[in-house]
Design an enzyme around this catalytic site. Sequence first.
Site, PDB file in Angstrom:
ATOM      1  N   LYS A 161       0.816  -1.212   0.000  1.00  0.00           N
ATOM      2  CA  LYS A 161       0.000   0.000   0.000  1.00  0.00           C
ATOM      3  C   LYS A 161       0.852   1.265   0.000  1.00  0.00           C
ATOM      4  O   LYS A 161       0.387   2.326  -0.410  1.00  0.00           O
ATOM      5  CB  LYS A 161      -0.967  -0.024   1.186  1.00  0.00           C
ATOM      6  CG  LYS A 161      -2.019  -1.117   1.029  1.00  0.00           C
ATOM      7  CD  LYS A 161      -3.064  -1.073   2.110  1.00  0.00           C
ATOM      8  CE  LYS A 161      -4.223  -2.014   1.822  1.00  0.00           C
ATOM      9  NZ  LYS A 161      -3.876  -3.440   1.938  1.00  0.00           N
TER      10      LYS A 161
HETATM   11  C1  PLP Z   1      -4.497  -4.509   1.243  1.00  0.00           C
HETATM   12  C2  PLP Z   1      -3.724  -5.765   1.090  1.00  0.00           C
HETATM   13  C3  PLP Z   1      -4.096  -6.760   0.165  1.00  0.00           C
HETATM   14  C4  PLP Z   1      -5.369  -6.658  -0.676  1.00  0.00           C
HETATM   15  O1  PLP Z   1      -5.301  -5.668  -1.665  1.00  0.00           O
HETATM   16  P1  PLP Z   1      -6.651  -5.134  -2.376  1.00  0.00           P
HETATM   17  O2  PLP Z   1      -6.231  -4.006  -3.235  1.00  0.00           O
HETATM   18  O3  PLP Z   1      -7.549  -4.715  -1.246  1.00  0.00           O
HETATM   19  O4  PLP Z   1      -7.229  -6.274  -3.145  1.00  0.00           O
HETATM   20  C5  PLP Z   1      -3.286  -7.874   0.025  1.00  0.00           C
HETATM   21  N1  PLP Z   1      -2.175  -8.028   0.778  1.00  0.00           N
HETATM   22  C6  PLP Z   1      -1.787  -7.110   1.689  1.00  0.00           C
HETATM   23  C7  PLP Z   1      -0.577  -7.350   2.498  1.00  0.00           C
HETATM   24  C8  PLP Z   1      -2.537  -5.941   1.878  1.00  0.00           C
HETATM   25  O5  PLP Z   1      -2.148  -5.031   2.788  1.00  0.00           O
END
Ligand code: PLP
Length: 471
Positions: A120
Site C-alpha cells: 500500500k
Molecule cells: C491490502 C492488502 C491486500 C489486498 O489488496 P486489495 O487491493 O484490497 O485487493 C493484500 N495483501 C496485503 C498485504 C494488503 O495489505
Amino acid sequence: MKYVSTRGGIDPVSFREAVLMGLARDGGLLLPESFPDVRDRLATWSRLPYADLAFEVIRLFADDLPADDLRAIVRRSYASFRPVPPAPDQAWTGPEPVPVRPTGPVHLMELYHGPTLAFKDVALQFLGNLFEYVLGDGGRELNVVVATSGDTGSAAIHGLRGRKGIRIFVLHPAGRVSPVQEMQMTSVLDDNVFNIALDGTFDDAQRIVKTLFADLPFKDARHLGAVNSINWARVLAQVVYYFYGAFRTMERTGAPEVSFAVPTGNFGDVFAGYVAWRMGLPVRRLHVATNENDILARFFSTGVYSLGEVVPTISPSMDIQVASNFERWLFLRAGGDAARVRAWMDAFARDRSLRLDPLPDGTQDPVLRAGRADTAATLATIRRFHDEFGVLLDPHSAVGVSVALASGDPAPLVCLCTAHPAKFPDAIARATGDASLATAPEVEALRGAPTRKFPLPADAKAVADFVAART
Ligand SMILES: *Cc1c(COP(=O)(O)O)cnc(C)c1O
C-alpha cells in the site's frame, strides 16, 4: 482526461477533482472516460527505471498537472523506498523500489520495500505528495478519515504525516490489529495524525466512516477526504508495477506475455492490473487469489456474486467479503452503461447476491481468473519456499503463489508480494516453526517507542465530534 462515475450521476470531472472527491458524490466510483492504448510505446517504456516509468504512465491520466511538477511528485514518492539491488540478470540495473526476482517456478515482485513494509506504500506515498500539491498554497484543507484493519492505516499515516493542510484520522478496532501494525500507526507522533482506538470491530469502524461521508453537509464543512482504494489515484499508482513486472519478466524469459497472481481483498490491486491490460500490456491472465473469504473466487468460477460471513484468517488484509473496487469492473463489463450498474448494485443490496450471464466462451472475463488457497495450502507454500528456495513469503503473498501454481497457467507467473514477512511473525512461526526468521530493522526499531492514541466508543456521533473539535 475526464472521470465519470460508475453510477452515472455526476458531470465528468478532472483528475485533480477526482483525487479530492474520492468516492463520487452519487455514491459510485470514479473511472477515466477511456483507457489510452500504449502498445506503440511498450518497447521504449521497457527501458525506463521505475520512477520514470511511473511518470509516463500516470501523466496519461493526470493531464491537468504540469509535467515537471508531476515528475517531481513521482520522484519524491519512490525516494522513500529502500533501494534494493535487482537480480543480476536484469536488464535495468540501478537499485529499484520494486525488485522482481525469479524464484523456483515463479517470479516474485517485491512490493513491500516502502516505509510500512506493505504494497500500500506504493500508492499512499504518491497520494500524500499528490494531495499536498493539489491543495496548493491557498490555505485549503483536507481531513482524511479512514478505517483500517491494519495495513491501510499505517501506510496512509506514513504517506500523510507532517503534510501541510492535511490531517489524518485513522479508526482501528482496539486490540484487534496485530502488535506490529498497531505500533506502526501509534508511534507516529506528528501533530496532524490522530489514531482512534475504537471500542468495536473493523466493521464498526467502516460503518462509522461511511456514516460520516454520507452526511454531505458534514463532509463539505469538514473537507473530508478518502484514502482507501476507492480513490482513483491509488489504483493509478499501482498500474505502474504491472508494466514494470511484465517488462522485467519478459526480458528475462523471452516470453511474449506474462500472467500475474494477485492476493486480493478489495479488488483494488488486481483492478490496476486490469487497467494495464486494457492499455495494451500483453497479459495472458490475472489470477485473483483469495483466502477462505472467497466471494470473488466463487464469482469468477460460477458467475454468482454472493455475500458470505467474514472469516478471520492468517492473511487479515484479505478478510473482506464486499470488494469495493469490484464495481469498477462491473462498469466496464456493462460497457459503460451506468444504469445497468445501478440495477446490479440494487439487486445485490436487496438479495445479497447477483448473477451475471457468462460471455460466449462461458467465462466472465477474457483475462481475469480466480482461485482460493486455504490456510493449510498457504502455510505449506510458505514452508516450501523457505525449505526449497530460502525465501520467506508473508501469508498474503503465499496465497497468491499457491493460486498461481495451482492454475496450470503456461505463461511466466509474476506473483505480487504484498507484505514483508516480518509483519506477520505468527504465521511464519506456524509454517516454519521459527518466528525469529521474520525480522526487519523497521520492525525492530518500533520496540519501546513512545505512542499516542485516542480511545473512543464505536459511535458515529463520538467520532464526528472528535473530528469537528480538531478541524
Ligand atoms: C491490502 C492488502 C491486500 C489486498 O489488496 P486489495 O487491493 O484490497 O485487493 C493484500 N495483501 C496485503 C498485504 C494488503 O495489505
